[in-house]
Design a protein around this motif. Structure first.
Motif, PDB file in Angstrom:
ATOM      1  N   ILE A 256       0.237   9.586   3.997  1.00  0.00           N
ATOM      2  CA  ILE A 256       0.388   8.192   3.573  1.00  0.00           C
ATOM      3  C   ILE A 256       1.456   7.493   4.407  1.00  0.00           C
ATOM      4  CG2 ILE A 256       1.189   6.720   1.685  1.00  0.00           C
ATOM      5  CD1 ILE A 256      -0.135   8.780  -0.229  1.00  0.00           C
TER       6      ILE A 256
ATOM      7  N   CYS B 269      -6.944  10.948  -4.125  1.00  0.00           N
ATOM      8  CA  CYS B 269      -5.648  11.622  -4.119  1.00  0.00           C
ATOM      9  C   CYS B 269      -5.426  12.400  -5.411  1.00  0.00           C
ATOM     10  CB  CYS B 269      -4.526  10.593  -3.937  1.00  0.00           C
ATOM     11  SG  CYS B 269      -4.446   9.851  -2.293  1.00  0.00           S
TER      12      CYS B 269
ATOM     13  N   LEU C 121      -6.965   6.213  -4.430  1.00  0.00           N
ATOM     14  CA  LEU C 121      -6.070   6.839  -5.408  1.00  0.00           C
ATOM     15  C   LEU C 121      -6.794   7.906  -6.211  1.00  0.00           C
ATOM     16  CD1 LEU C 121      -4.070   3.736  -6.743  1.00  0.00           C
ATOM     17  CD2 LEU C 121      -3.368   5.419  -5.019  1.00  0.00           C
TER      18      LEU C 121
ATOM     19  N   SER D  10      -8.177   2.364   2.947  1.00  0.00           N
ATOM     20  CA  SER D  10      -8.000   1.729   1.641  1.00  0.00           C
ATOM     21  C   SER D  10      -7.463   0.311   1.730  1.00  0.00           C
ATOM     22  CB  SER D  10      -7.054   2.576   0.770  1.00  0.00           C
ATOM     23  OG  SER D  10      -5.743   2.581   1.298  1.00  0.00           O
TER      24      SER D  10
ATOM     25  N   GLN E  47       0.051  14.992   1.407  1.00  0.00           N
ATOM     26  CA  GLN E  47      -0.385  13.629   1.099  1.00  0.00           C
ATOM     27  C   GLN E  47       0.721  12.608   1.347  1.00  0.00           C
ATOM     28  OE1 GLN E  47      -3.574  12.830  -1.869  1.00  0.00           O
ATOM     29  NE2 GLN E  47      -2.656  14.593  -2.873  1.00  0.00           N
TER      30      GLN E  47
ATOM     31  N   TYR F 257       2.155   6.359  -7.070  1.00  0.00           N
ATOM     32  CA  TYR F 257       1.059   6.985  -7.800  1.00  0.00           C
ATOM     33  C   TYR F 257       1.058   8.495  -7.584  1.00  0.00           C
ATOM     34  CZ  TYR F 257      -3.504   7.745  -9.867  1.00  0.00           C
ATOM     35  OH  TYR F 257      -4.526   8.189 -10.680  1.00  0.00           O
TER      36      TYR F 257
ATOM     37  N   ALA G  51       0.770   3.765  -3.232  1.00  0.00           N
ATOM     38  CA  ALA G  51       0.257   5.120  -3.029  1.00  0.00           C
ATOM     39  C   ALA G  51       1.317   6.178  -3.335  1.00  0.00           C
ATOM     40  CB  ALA G  51      -0.253   5.272  -1.599  1.00  0.00           C
TER      41      ALA G  51
ATOM     42  N   VAL H  24      -5.700   6.792   4.158  1.00  0.00           N
ATOM     43  CA  VAL H  24      -4.981   5.661   3.577  1.00  0.00           C
ATOM     44  C   VAL H  24      -5.320   4.355   4.290  1.00  0.00           C
ATOM     45  CG1 VAL H  24      -2.922   5.946   5.031  1.00  0.00           C
ATOM     46  CG2 VAL H  24      -2.721   4.877   2.775  1.00  0.00           C
TER      47      VAL H  24
ATOM     48  N   ILE I 134      -8.805   0.655  -2.796  1.00  0.00           N
ATOM     49  CA  ILE I 134      -7.575   1.303  -3.248  1.00  0.00           C
ATOM     50  C   ILE I 134      -7.844   2.244  -4.411  1.00  0.00           C
ATOM     51  CG2 ILE I 134      -5.379   0.871  -4.423  1.00  0.00           C
ATOM     52  CD1 ILE I 134      -4.953  -1.499  -2.644  1.00  0.00           C
TER      53      ILE I 134
ATOM     54  N   LEU J  51       0.829  -1.204   0.000  1.00  0.00           N
ATOM     55  CA  LEU J  51       0.000   0.000   0.000  1.00  0.00           C
ATOM     56  C   LEU J  51       0.864   1.255   0.000  1.00  0.00           C
ATOM     57  CD1 LEU J  51      -2.777   1.344   0.209  1.00  0.00           C
ATOM     58  CD2 LEU J  51      -2.642   1.063   2.695  1.00  0.00           C
TER      59      LEU J  51
END
Length: 291
Positions: free
Chosen positions: A216, A192, A189, A238, A212, A78, A75, A235, A185, A71
């Motif tokens: 995270i 975000c 995302l 998720s 962010q 991304y 994250a 987070v 998830i 994760l």
């Protein structure tokens, strides 16, 4: 809705999507795939080989989505992918003026959906490809997942329950775990990505990027130690495995509530950005751009 043109929305989304696919940052996917191969995929395959029993094709995907390391990597990478979107190159302001602000912002939202789906598809495909030669596909857990720890205990520091926790295979089928895991998830995302888009409109993109990354990192740390404070961080919502107790069919936090919260947050951001885009000056769009 006056002046909304599907063609312009599609053109905006398609243009951004192509830019995203050819962006050299896409190579950072190796930062996600390679560590997870060593930490998740290979130990699972070795356990299956030792038991002479194949794994389910969905299990590596489920393990990736329910690992705090997986994760964290998914994250953060991304976030880096989306840090330079929406693009604001030399012709973009003219492009926005021609398309119309509302068409542009709706196109950017559509692009965010497309990017999340593609990103998760690549992660899933990479996980499946590594086990496809010796795996089965069915809506049932493999013996390597459910029985390995009971037969072999902790061998060489490896424990299957740390890869796919019992609170998943005791609670639900692999298909349900797979769909819920990537549903959570994907919504996270997407949220975000919309934060970045809002940062573009309000000239706060760099600040929101840093916030962010901090949220995270801290959230995944709290997941690791299973602190109740983790539920204060989006987070944590998720990761499906966080929602269930270890053995009993009892929620720590209902995953349906997490899904609902993400959907509500995404819809609120969409409404906020659509309203802001109608009034924002073209010269004000952008803000700090990350390299």
């Amino acid at each position: 809705m006056k002046n909304i043109q599907i063609k312009n929305i599609a053109l905006t989304a398609g243009s951004e999507y192509i830019r995203w696919l050819v962006n050299p940052k896409i190579l950072l996917l190796a930062v996600v795939i390679l560590p997870l191969r060593d930490v998740v995929i290979m130990p699972m395959l070795k356990a299956a080989e030792k038991m002479d029993s194949p794994v389910n094709l969905l299990e590596p995907c489920i393990a990736t989505a329910n690992s705090w390391l997986g994760l964290l990597l998914m994250a953060l990478v991304y976030m880096v992918f989306m840090s330079s979107f929406p693009t604001m190159d030399g012709n973009m302001l003219f492009y926005i003026a021609r398309m119309g602000r509302r068409n542009w912002i709706l196109g950017e939202m559509l692009f965010q959906f497309m990017a999340v789906v593609t990103y998760n598809f690549i992660i899933i495909a990479a996980s499946v490809a590594q086990v496809a030669a010796d795996a089965f596909l069915a809506n049932g857990w493999s013996l390597a997942v459910t029985d390995y720890d009971g037969l072999y205990g902790v061998v060489g520091g490896f424990k299957m329950a740390e890869i796919i926790p019992p609170n998943l295979y005791f609670q639900m089928s692999p298909m349900k775990a797979f769909l819920l895991s990537y549903g959570l998830i994907s919504l996270f995302l997407l949220w975000c990505g919309f934060i970045f888009l809002a940062g573009c409109l309000y000239q706060k993109r760099l600040l929101l990027f840093l916030l962010q990354v901090l949220h995270i990192t801290v959230g995944c740390g709290l997941i690791l130690i299973r602190s109740r404070g983790m539920w204060l961080f989006p987070v944590s919502h998720s990761m499906l495995a966080c929602h269930y107790r270890k053995y009993f069919r009892e929620y720590m936090f209902a995953p349906w509530w997490s899904l609902a919260l993400f959907v509500l947050a995404v819809l609120l951001l969409m409404a906020l950005m659509y309203r802001k885009a109608r009034k924002v000056s073209l010269d004000m769009i952008g803000g700090d751009v990350l390299p």
